[in-house]
Scaffold this active site. Structure first.
Site, PDB file in Angstrom:
ATOM      1  NE  ARG A   1      -2.862   0.505   3.439  1.00  0.00           N
ATOM      2  CZ  ARG A   1      -2.203   0.836   4.554  1.00  0.00           C
ATOM      3  NH1 ARG A   1      -1.527   1.957   4.631  1.00  0.00           N
ATOM      4  NH2 ARG A   1      -2.204   0.021   5.599  1.00  0.00           N
TER       5      ARG A   1
ATOM      6  CG  ASP B   1      -9.924  16.483 -14.912  1.00  0.00           C
ATOM      7  OD1 ASP B   1      -9.246  15.752 -15.657  1.00  0.00           O
ATOM      8  OD2 ASP B   1     -11.039  16.127 -14.453  1.00  0.00           O
TER       9      ASP B   1
ATOM     10  CE1 TYR C   1     -16.739  12.087 -15.238  1.00  0.00           C
ATOM     11  CE2 TYR C   1     -15.988  12.221 -12.974  1.00  0.00           C
ATOM     12  CZ  TYR C   1     -16.493  11.483 -14.023  1.00  0.00           C
ATOM     13  OH  TYR C   1     -16.735  10.150 -13.848  1.00  0.00           O
TER      14      TYR C   1
ATOM     15  CE  LYS D   1     -12.971   8.190 -17.705  1.00  0.00           C
ATOM     16  NZ  LYS D   1     -13.252   9.505 -17.177  1.00  0.00           N
TER      17      LYS D   1
HETATM   18  C1  PLP Z   1     -13.697   9.987 -15.954  1.00  0.00           C
HETATM   19  C2  PLP Z   1     -13.262  11.319 -15.518  1.00  0.00           C
HETATM   20  C3  PLP Z   1     -12.917  11.556 -14.181  1.00  0.00           C
HETATM   21  C4  PLP Z   1     -13.074  10.507 -13.087  1.00  0.00           C
HETATM   22  O1  PLP Z   1     -12.239   9.437 -13.241  1.00  0.00           O
HETATM   23  P1  PLP Z   1     -12.584   7.906 -12.802  1.00  0.00           P
HETATM   24  O2  PLP Z   1     -11.386   7.175 -13.252  1.00  0.00           O
HETATM   25  O3  PLP Z   1     -13.859   7.532 -13.500  1.00  0.00           O
HETATM   26  O4  PLP Z   1     -12.768   7.903 -11.333  1.00  0.00           O
HETATM   27  C5  PLP Z   1     -12.468  12.818 -13.860  1.00  0.00           C
HETATM   28  N1  PLP Z   1     -12.376  13.814 -14.772  1.00  0.00           N
HETATM   29  C6  PLP Z   1     -12.711  13.618 -16.065  1.00  0.00           C
HETATM   30  C7  PLP Z   1     -12.571  14.753 -17.027  1.00  0.00           C
HETATM   31  C8  PLP Z   1     -13.163  12.378 -16.487  1.00  0.00           C
HETATM   32  O5  PLP Z   1     -13.496  12.200 -17.771  1.00  0.00           O
END
Ligand code: PLP
Length: 374
Positions: A47, A171, A99, A196
């Protein structure tokens, strides 16, 4: 070293004493310690750290041009760690079309943390300025925003934040470091949902926070990673490193195909609006051009008709799968308002598509056929 080269080589030799070209997956949760409880090596308990996570963190730092990265079990866990590193009473400014998962997490969890959140239109510097108080600690930037593709001027916002001693976190999930490098534009932290484009094959969850330089806030984020425990498994970390090796070439394809589809949609008689920052008609195009080297793989568009018509279009595709999320090699689309639900600013005729790496002619033909249904 250039981006493509770093993506292929960074992090390979860290925690890999065998020097195998592909690092092994290290499933062990524990590492041998001395009788006095100390360790000779870098690792102690999984961890806290493990070779595969360390390799992936190093790789993301190298690609973003940052000093250090903390990897998490999901993007939202990474974001949460940033907020949890703040103190009760601190205020956060963030986009009103942030988001949707972040919005839900903030309302359901972080508001109880004693933080105050201002959801505002981040395309206006004046609006940001009006919401800054002596307690403002963090400005959260998401550009292009989701799914309206609003563009925030990262240089100007980080400049304003710096003048007031406020942290900024970008982000960078949608653009990826291939298309946008927030540290070069002045940001302090960069967050990713690596679920993603880093993952890229719709098969691994993950998130990261990268810091431009060593800082107190990042030390706290690192502490939350280790002691909050929302960490990625060695297997997930290994998978993410593996797919990141091809990130730059996949993004070139996503950029090219999405641009081709956006141009096609822009001319289509049944489409009333296309949101793609690469189009000159996009209100944020000039800023996007100044801070992005490619415009990404996501396109949103409005159809002429009703909510039911939009749902019908989405139902009509043969190749493009109906799914939420984004960034996979396969194209996916959704009627976004149905997914986001309450509190969403998304128009009811908006369709959001994650343009994949199939041949663009096939994607366009599938979209055209689906639009013919209304
Ligand atoms: C999917 C997404 C997130 C969250 O991420 P997870 O891996 O689903 O927890 C945050 N910001 C954006 C722009 C996203 O597309």
């Amino acid at each position: 070293m250039k981006f493509e080269t770093k993506a292929i080589h960074a992090g390979l030799d860290i925690g890999n004493p065998s020097k195998s070209i592909v690092p092994p997956i290290s499933p062990s949760t524990i590492y041998e310690i001395n009788a006095d409880g100390k360790t000779d090596g870098e690792f102690h308990y999984s961890r806290l750290d493990n070779p595969n996570r360390m390799q992936f963190e190093h790789l993301v730092s190298a690609l973003e041009g940052g000093a250090d990265t903390a990897a998490f079990a999901s993007g939202i866990a990474a974001t949460q760690a940033v907020f949890q590193a703040l103190k009760p009473g601190d205020e956060v400014i963030l986009p009103e079309d942030v988001y949707a998962g972040h919005r839900k997490m903030i309302h359901g969890m972080m508001s109880r943390w004693g933080l105050k959140f201002h959801f505002i239109d981040m395309t206006s510097l004046d609006t940001i300025r009006e919401h800054i108080t002596p307690n403002t600690r963090l400005i959260w930037i998401e550009t292009p925003s989701n799914p309206l593709m609003r563009i925030t001027d990262i240089r100007r916002v980080t400049e304003l934040a710096k003048s007031k001693g406020i942290l900024t976190c970008v982000d960078n999930t949608w653009p990826t470091p291939v298309n946008q490098l927030p540290f070069e534009l002045g940001a302090d932290l960069v967050m990713h949902s690596t679920t993603k484009y880093f993952g890229g094959h719709s098969d691994t969850m993950g998130g990261t926070v990268t810091t431009r330089e060593k800082s107190e806030i990042f030390d706290q984020i690192r502490f939350i990673q280790k002691m909050g425990g929302a960490v990625p498994s060695p297997h997930d970390s290994w998978m993410l490193s593996r797919s990141t090796r091809t990130l730059s070439y996949r993004m070139k394809g996503h950029n090219e195909h999405a641009f081709a589809l956006a141009r096609f949609l822009n001319e289509h008689p049944k489409v009333s609006g296309v949101y793609y920052p690469g189009l000159e008609s996009h209100p944020g195009h000039e800023i996007a051009r100044s801070q992005m080297s490619g415009f990404g793989g996501m396109v949103s568009f409005l159809i002429k008709g009703s909510r039911e018509d939009a749902v019908k279009v989405v139902a009509g595709s043969k190749i493009i799968k109906r799914a939420t999320s984004l960034g996979g090699v396969e194209s996916t689309w959704e009627h976004r308002l149905s997914t986001e639900g309450e509190g969403s600013l998304t128009p009811e005729t908006l369709i959001r598509i994650s343009v994949g790496l199939e041949h663009p002619d096939d994607i366009i033909e599938d979209v055209a056929g689906s639009l013919d249904r209304i």
